[in-house]
Design an enzyme around this catalytic site. Structure first.
Site, PDB file in Angstrom:
ATOM      1  N   ASP A 126      33.128  45.968  36.772  1.00  0.00           N
ATOM      2  CA  ASP A 126      32.769  44.544  36.865  1.00  0.00           C
ATOM      3  C   ASP A 126      31.299  44.374  36.461  1.00  0.00           C
ATOM      4  O   ASP A 126      30.460  45.185  36.851  1.00  0.00           O
ATOM      5  CB  ASP A 126      33.001  44.047  38.305  1.00  0.00           C
ATOM      6  CG  ASP A 126      33.039  42.537  38.404  1.00  0.00           C
ATOM      7  OD1 ASP A 126      34.107  41.988  38.733  1.00  0.00           O
ATOM      8  OD2 ASP A 126      31.982  41.894  38.131  1.00  0.00           O
TER       9      ASP A 126
ATOM     10  N   ASN B 235      42.424  37.539  43.207  1.00  0.00           N
ATOM     11  CA  ASN B 235      42.268  36.101  43.387  1.00  0.00           C
ATOM     12  C   ASN B 235      43.284  35.381  42.508  1.00  0.00           C
ATOM     13  O   ASN B 235      43.354  35.640  41.301  1.00  0.00           O
ATOM     14  CB  ASN B 235      40.845  35.675  43.017  1.00  0.00           C
ATOM     15  CG  ASN B 235      39.813  36.321  43.925  1.00  0.00           C
ATOM     16  OD1 ASN B 235      40.058  36.511  45.115  1.00  0.00           O
ATOM     17  ND2 ASN B 235      38.669  36.675  43.379  1.00  0.00           N
TER      18      ASN B 235
ATOM     19  N   GLN C 166      39.977  32.197  41.639  1.00  0.00           N
ATOM     20  CA  GLN C 166      40.117  32.912  40.362  1.00  0.00           C
ATOM     21  C   GLN C 166      39.225  32.290  39.292  1.00  0.00           C
ATOM     22  O   GLN C 166      39.228  31.072  39.102  1.00  0.00           O
ATOM     23  CB  GLN C 166      41.582  32.888  39.899  1.00  0.00           C
ATOM     24  CG  GLN C 166      41.820  33.708  38.648  1.00  0.00           C
ATOM     25  CD  GLN C 166      43.302  33.817  38.277  1.00  0.00           C
ATOM     26  OE1 GLN C 166      44.164  33.186  38.892  1.00  0.00           O
ATOM     27  NE2 GLN C 166      43.577  34.611  37.265  1.00  0.00           N
TER      28      GLN C 166
ATOM     29  N   HIS D 129      43.934  40.347  37.402  1.00  0.00           N
ATOM     30  CA  HIS D 129      43.131  41.558  37.596  1.00  0.00           C
ATOM     31  C   HIS D 129      43.053  41.895  39.070  1.00  0.00           C
ATOM     32  O   HIS D 129      43.066  41.007  39.925  1.00  0.00           O
ATOM     33  CB  HIS D 129      41.727  41.385  37.004  1.00  0.00           C
ATOM     34  CG  HIS D 129      41.020  40.151  37.472  1.00  0.00           C
ATOM     35  ND1 HIS D 129      41.241  38.914  36.894  1.00  0.00           N
ATOM     36  CD2 HIS D 129      40.114  39.951  38.464  1.00  0.00           C
ATOM     37  CE1 HIS D 129      40.481  38.005  37.511  1.00  0.00           C
ATOM     38  NE2 HIS D 129      39.799  38.620  38.477  1.00  0.00           N
TER      39      HIS D 129
ATOM     40  N   HIS E 141      40.605  43.660  41.696  1.00  0.00           N
ATOM     41  CA  HIS E 141      39.294  44.234  41.989  1.00  0.00           C
ATOM     42  C   HIS E 141      39.540  45.506  42.788  1.00  0.00           C
ATOM     43  O   HIS E 141      40.295  45.488  43.775  1.00  0.00           O
ATOM     44  CB  HIS E 141      38.464  43.273  42.844  1.00  0.00           C
ATOM     45  CG  HIS E 141      38.098  41.983  42.166  1.00  0.00           C
ATOM     46  ND1 HIS E 141      36.862  41.742  41.616  1.00  0.00           N
ATOM     47  CD2 HIS E 141      38.830  40.858  41.956  1.00  0.00           C
ATOM     48  CE1 HIS E 141      36.840  40.519  41.091  1.00  0.00           C
ATOM     49  NE2 HIS E 141      38.029  39.965  41.295  1.00  0.00           N
TER      50      HIS E 141
END
Ligand code: 5GP
Ligand code: ZN
Length: 111
Positions: free
Chosen positions: A30, A86, A93, A99, A101
């Protein structure tokens, strides 16, 4: 999706710090890490979020889930890790390519 940043990362058109990839899944760091290890694990296929997931994606989502703990181990997160997804505006989101995390190491507790 040409204008999707994560599709572009998956294609190699946009640079990311990739830590794992195979035919179906890719994982990269990230850009604004919230933990010592903060990765985003995504399917190469453009799926918006969990609401967009279909029965036909069963094998893909199973593969992605099974890959997450392997990546965590590779990253040295033997003590454990956190996964967060999310979904939609209500879930906070921001990037509309599903995705997960993957966070571990030094990180704040969940509120
Ligand atoms: P979410 O959609 O789950 O709220 O958050 C999207 C996450 O993607 C954020 O943590 C953000 O820092 C990360 N992100 C957004 N754009 C990029 C990018 O271009 N490259 C990388 N590596 N991460 C990104
Ligand atoms: Zn996409």
């Amino acid at each position: 999706m040409a204008d999707c940043i994560f599709c572009r990362i998956a294609k190699g058109d946009v640079t990311a710090d990739i830590v794992y990839q195979d035919e179906q899944v890719i994982a990269f760091r990230d850009i604004q890490p919230k933990a010592a290890v903060h990765l985003l694990v995504i399917p190469r296929k453009h799926i918006e979020n969990l609401y967009d997931l279909e029965r036909a994606d069963q094998q893909l989502i199973a593969h992605l889930m099974l890959t997450i703990p392997k990546i965590a181990k590779q990253q040295g997160l033997d003590a454990g890790f956190r996964t967060v997804t999310n979904t939609g505006h209500g879930g906070g989101q921001e990037v509309w390519h599903m995705h997960f995390h993957l966070m571990g190491g030094d990180m704040p507790p969940m509120q």
